[in-house]
Design an enzyme around this catalytic site. Structure first.
Site, PDB file in Angstrom:
ATOM      1  N   CYS A 166      -0.695  -4.936  -3.698  1.00  0.00           N
ATOM      2  CA  CYS A 166      -0.001  -4.621  -2.446  1.00  0.00           C
ATOM      3  C   CYS A 166       0.508  -5.861  -1.717  1.00  0.00           C
ATOM      4  O   CYS A 166       1.245  -5.740  -0.734  1.00  0.00           O
ATOM      5  CB  CYS A 166      -0.918  -3.815  -1.534  1.00  0.00           C
ATOM      6  SG  CYS A 166      -1.605  -2.373  -2.364  1.00  0.00           S
ATOM      7  N   HIS A 306      -1.591  -5.111   7.809  1.00  0.00           N
ATOM      8  CA  HIS A 306      -1.697  -4.379   6.553  1.00  0.00           C
ATOM      9  C   HIS A 306      -2.033  -2.921   6.867  1.00  0.00           C
ATOM     10  O   HIS A 306      -1.404  -2.017   6.333  1.00  0.00           O
ATOM     11  CB  HIS A 306      -2.767  -5.025   5.670  1.00  0.00           C
ATOM     12  CG  HIS A 306      -2.825  -4.460   4.291  1.00  0.00           C
ATOM     13  ND1 HIS A 306      -1.730  -4.422   3.459  1.00  0.00           N
ATOM     14  CD2 HIS A 306      -3.851  -3.893   3.596  1.00  0.00           C
ATOM     15  CE1 HIS A 306      -2.073  -3.870   2.307  1.00  0.00           C
ATOM     16  NE2 HIS A 306      -3.346  -3.539   2.365  1.00  0.00           N
ATOM     17  N   GLU A 317      -9.647  -6.026   9.051  1.00  0.00           N
ATOM     18  CA  GLU A 317      -8.450  -6.698   9.544  1.00  0.00           C
ATOM     19  C   GLU A 317      -8.511  -6.886  11.057  1.00  0.00           C
ATOM     20  O   GLU A 317      -8.115  -7.933  11.573  1.00  0.00           O
ATOM     21  CB  GLU A 317      -7.188  -5.922   9.161  1.00  0.00           C
ATOM     22  CG  GLU A 317      -5.908  -6.683   9.452  1.00  0.00           C
ATOM     23  CD  GLU A 317      -4.666  -6.055   8.859  1.00  0.00           C
ATOM     24  OE1 GLU A 317      -3.614  -6.714   8.870  1.00  0.00           O
ATOM     25  OE2 GLU A 317      -4.740  -4.898   8.378  1.00  0.00           O
ATOM     26  N   LYS A 338       2.748   1.367   8.175  1.00  0.00           N
ATOM     27  CA  LYS A 338       2.314   2.299   7.133  1.00  0.00           C
ATOM     28  C   LYS A 338       1.929   3.662   7.703  1.00  0.00           C
ATOM     29  O   LYS A 338       1.893   4.651   6.969  1.00  0.00           O
ATOM     30  CB  LYS A 338       1.127   1.720   6.364  1.00  0.00           C
ATOM     31  CG  LYS A 338       1.463   0.530   5.478  1.00  0.00           C
ATOM     32  CD  LYS A 338       0.251   0.074   4.685  1.00  0.00           C
ATOM     33  CE  LYS A 338       0.566  -1.128   3.811  1.00  0.00           C
ATOM     34  NZ  LYS A 338       0.707  -2.376   4.589  1.00  0.00           N
ATOM     35  N   HIS A 343       2.190   3.804   2.326  1.00  0.00           N
ATOM     36  CA  HIS A 343       1.941   2.505   1.693  1.00  0.00           C
ATOM     37  C   HIS A 343       2.835   2.353   0.473  1.00  0.00           C
ATOM     38  O   HIS A 343       2.646   3.043  -0.525  1.00  0.00           O
ATOM     39  CB  HIS A 343       0.466   2.428   1.300  1.00  0.00           C
ATOM     40  CG  HIS A 343       0.020   1.060   0.893  1.00  0.00           C
ATOM     41  ND1 HIS A 343       0.891   0.031   0.623  1.00  0.00           N
ATOM     42  CD2 HIS A 343      -1.230   0.546   0.681  1.00  0.00           C
ATOM     43  CE1 HIS A 343       0.208  -1.045   0.276  1.00  0.00           C
ATOM     44  NE2 HIS A 343      -1.074  -0.755   0.313  1.00  0.00           N
ATOM     45  N   PHE A 406      -5.277  -5.039  -3.931  1.00  0.00           N
ATOM     46  CA  PHE A 406      -6.383  -4.885  -4.880  1.00  0.00           C
ATOM     47  C   PHE A 406      -6.511  -6.178  -5.697  1.00  0.00           C
ATOM     48  O   PHE A 406      -5.515  -6.776  -6.098  1.00  0.00           O
ATOM     49  CB  PHE A 406      -6.110  -3.726  -5.839  1.00  0.00           C
ATOM     50  CG  PHE A 406      -6.371  -2.359  -5.270  1.00  0.00           C
ATOM     51  CD1 PHE A 406      -6.742  -2.171  -3.953  1.00  0.00           C
ATOM     52  CD2 PHE A 406      -6.240  -1.236  -6.080  1.00  0.00           C
ATOM     53  CE1 PHE A 406      -6.979  -0.906  -3.437  1.00  0.00           C
ATOM     54  CE2 PHE A 406      -6.479   0.044  -5.581  1.00  0.00           C
ATOM     55  CZ  PHE A 406      -6.844   0.211  -4.265  1.00  0.00           C
TER      56      PHE A 406
END
Length: 420
Positions: A166, A306, A317, A338, A343, A406
Site C-alpha cells: 500500500c 493512511h 497512526e 479512504k 483503499h 503490508f
C-alpha cells in the site's frame, strides 16, 4: 552538489469517486462515499460483497480496442490517468527532450484479473494442455503500466515500477522526486494503479480478516478512527502526477501547482500485515520526511493519513502523529480520504497525494466521513482534529501524506505551496 527543486505541473485520476480530477475533488469536498455492492463479479457467496469500484470507465477515450486487449484493467487505469496528467500539464511534447522524461509507476499487485482469468481457464481445460494468451505475461506483470506509458509517448528516461504494497505509489513519487532533484531527469510521469476487486483479491483479504464485512451498509463501512471500524474497504483506480524540475517548468511557462519538498521511508520490521502498535515505523517515516524537507513539525498544516479503518492501524497512526508533532498535533487538520475512496492499495499514495495537492491549492481540508457521536474509541485522542464528516476551510501551506503497507513498508511525502 546543489539539489534541484521539484514541482508538480499535472494531475490525472481514475477513481471510485470520479474518472477525472475535478470530479474526484468535487466528491471529496462533499464527503461522498464510493462504496457499493460489487458488480465486477458475483460476490453473493463472499464474506464481503461490496467495494469502491471505478464506475463508467470508458477505455476507448484513451486507446482503441486493439490496445485495450493488450492491457489488464489496472494498466488501462494507469494509462488513462497518465494521459489526463500529461494533457493537464500543458507540455508541448514535440518541444521537449524525451530522453530526459521518465515514467515511474507503481502497482502493489498488478494484473491479478488477467492472472485469475488465464490460470482459471487452464485449470478448467487441463485436457487441452497449457494454452495461454500470448499477452498473459505482459498484461499481468506489475511493471507494465510504466512500460505502456513510456511506449505510448516515447519517453526514454528512467522507467520502472515500485512495489511496496500500500506504500507503492508514494514510493514511486519519492523516487521520481529524488531522480529529478539529483539531475537525472527533467520530468517524470509518476503515480500508481491497482484493480484487485476480483474473486482472489476479495477472498484473499477476507481470509486475512482485513476488510470490512458491513454488507448491510457499504457506504458507511469505511469509518476510520471510529470504535466500530471493522477493516478497510477495497478500492481501485489510478492516480498520476507530473513531477518536473523547476527551471524546466518555468522555461516552458508551466502552471505550477505546488512544490514537492521532502520524502521519508522506513520499515516497521514488526509483522507481515499489522502496523507496529506503538507506531514506531510511522514515527520514523514522518520524522525523516520532515528532515528531508528541512521543515519543523509546526510547518505542517494538514495530514492525509493512511487511516484505513483497521482496528490496530488507526490507533498506531494517531499515536505516531502525537509523538512527532507534540502540541502542534492538535492544531493540524487530519483526514482519511479512504473513508470515501476506499483503499486503492498500490494506487492509494498517488490518489491521496493528488487530494493533498488539491487541499493545498484550495485551502480546504477534506473530511473523514462516517463518524458518529458515541462511536469514540477510548484508545484514540479526539483532541486531534480528524475533520469528521465535513470539509473545513483553512490555510494549508504544507501538507504531508502517509502510506503504510503490508510487510512494514512506510512512506511519507511532503508538498508546499510554490513560491519563487
Amino acid at each position: 552538489m546543489e539539489l534541484k527543486r521539484v514541482v508538480v505541473t499535472g494531475l490525472g485520476a481514475v477513481t471510485p469517486l470520479g474518472n477525472t480530477v475535478p470530479e474526484l475533488w468535487e466528491n471529496i469536498q462533499e464527503g461522498a462515499s464510493g462504496a457499493a455492492p460489487i458488480t465486477h463479479f458475483d460476490a453473493s457467496l463472499f464474506k464481503t460483497q461490496f467495494a469502491c469500484e471505478v464506475k463508467n470507465f470508458d477505455s476507448l477515450q484513451y486507446f482503441d480496442r486493439r490496445e485495450a486487449r493488450k492491457m489488464d484493467i489496472y494498466a488501462q487505469y494507469a494509462v488513462a490517468a497518465a494521459k489526463q496528467a500529461i494533457d493537464n500539464c500543458g507540455c508541448d511534447l514535440d518541444k521537449i527532450d524525451k530522453n530526459e522524461v521518465g515514467v515511474i509507476f507503481a502497482a502493489g499487485i498488478g494484473g491479478i484479473q488477467t492472472f485469475e482469468q488465464e490460470v482459471g481457464y487452464y485449470y478448467t481445460h487441463l485436457e487441452q494442455g497449457p494454452k495461454f494468451n500470448p499477452f498473459f505475461i505482459p498484461k499481468m506483470i506489475s511493471d507494465i503500466a510504466a512500460g505502456q506509458i513510456s511506449i505510448m509517448y516515447g519517453f526514454r528516461g528512467p522507467n520502472f515500477s515500485t512495489t511496496s504494497a500500500c506504500a507503492s505509489s508514494t514510493n514511486a513519487l519519492i523516487d521520481a522526486f529524488n531522480y529529478i532533484r539529483l539531475g537525472k531527469a527533467n520530468m517524470i510521469v509518476t503515480g500508481g494503479a491497482e484493480a484487485a476487486i476480483s474473486p482472489a483479491g476479495v477472498a484473499g483479504f477476507n481470509a486475512l480478516t482485513a476488510i470490512s464485512t458491513r454488507n448491510d451498509d457499504p457506504k458507511s463501512a469505511s469509518r476510520p478512527f471510529s470504535k466500530s471500524r471493522d477493516g478497510f474497504v477495497m478500492g481501485e483506480g489510478a492516480g498520476c502526477l507530473i513531477l518536473e524540475e523547476l527551471e524546466h517548468a518555468k522555461a516552458r511557462g508551466a502552471n505550477i501547482l505546488c512544490e514537492v519538498v521532502g520524502g521519508g521511508m522506513s520499515s516497521d520490521a514488526y509483522h507481515l500485515t499489522a502496523t507496529h502498535p506503538d507506531g514506531l515505523g510511522a514515527i520514523l517515516v514522518m520524522q525523516r520526511a520532515l528532515k528531508d524537507a528541512g521543515l519543523q513539525p509546526e510547518d505542517i498544516d494538514y495530514i492525509n493519513v493512511h487511516g484505513t479503518s483497521t482496528p490496530v492501524g488507526d490507533i498506531s497512526e494517531a499515536k505516531a502523529i502525537k509523538e512527532v508533532f507534540g502540541e502542534h498535533a492538535f492544531k493540524l487538520n487530519i483526514s482519511s480520504s479512504k473513508s470515501m475512496t476506499g483503499h486503492l492499495l498500490g494506487a492509494a499514495g498517488a490518489v491521496e497525494a493528488i487530494i493533498s495537492v488539491l487541499a493545498l491549492i484550495n485551502d480546504t481540508a477534506p473530511p473523514t466521513i462516517n463518524f458518529t457521536e458515541g462511536d469514540e474509541d477510548p484508545e484514540i485522542d479526539y483532541r486531534l482534529n480528524f475533520t469528521f464528516n465535513k470539509a473545513q476551510k483553512r490555510t494549508i501551506n504544507a501538507a504531508l501524506s502517509n502510506t503504510f503497507g503490508f510487510g512494514g513498508h512506510n512512506a511519507s511525502i511532503i508538498i508546499k505551496k510554490y513560491t519563487n
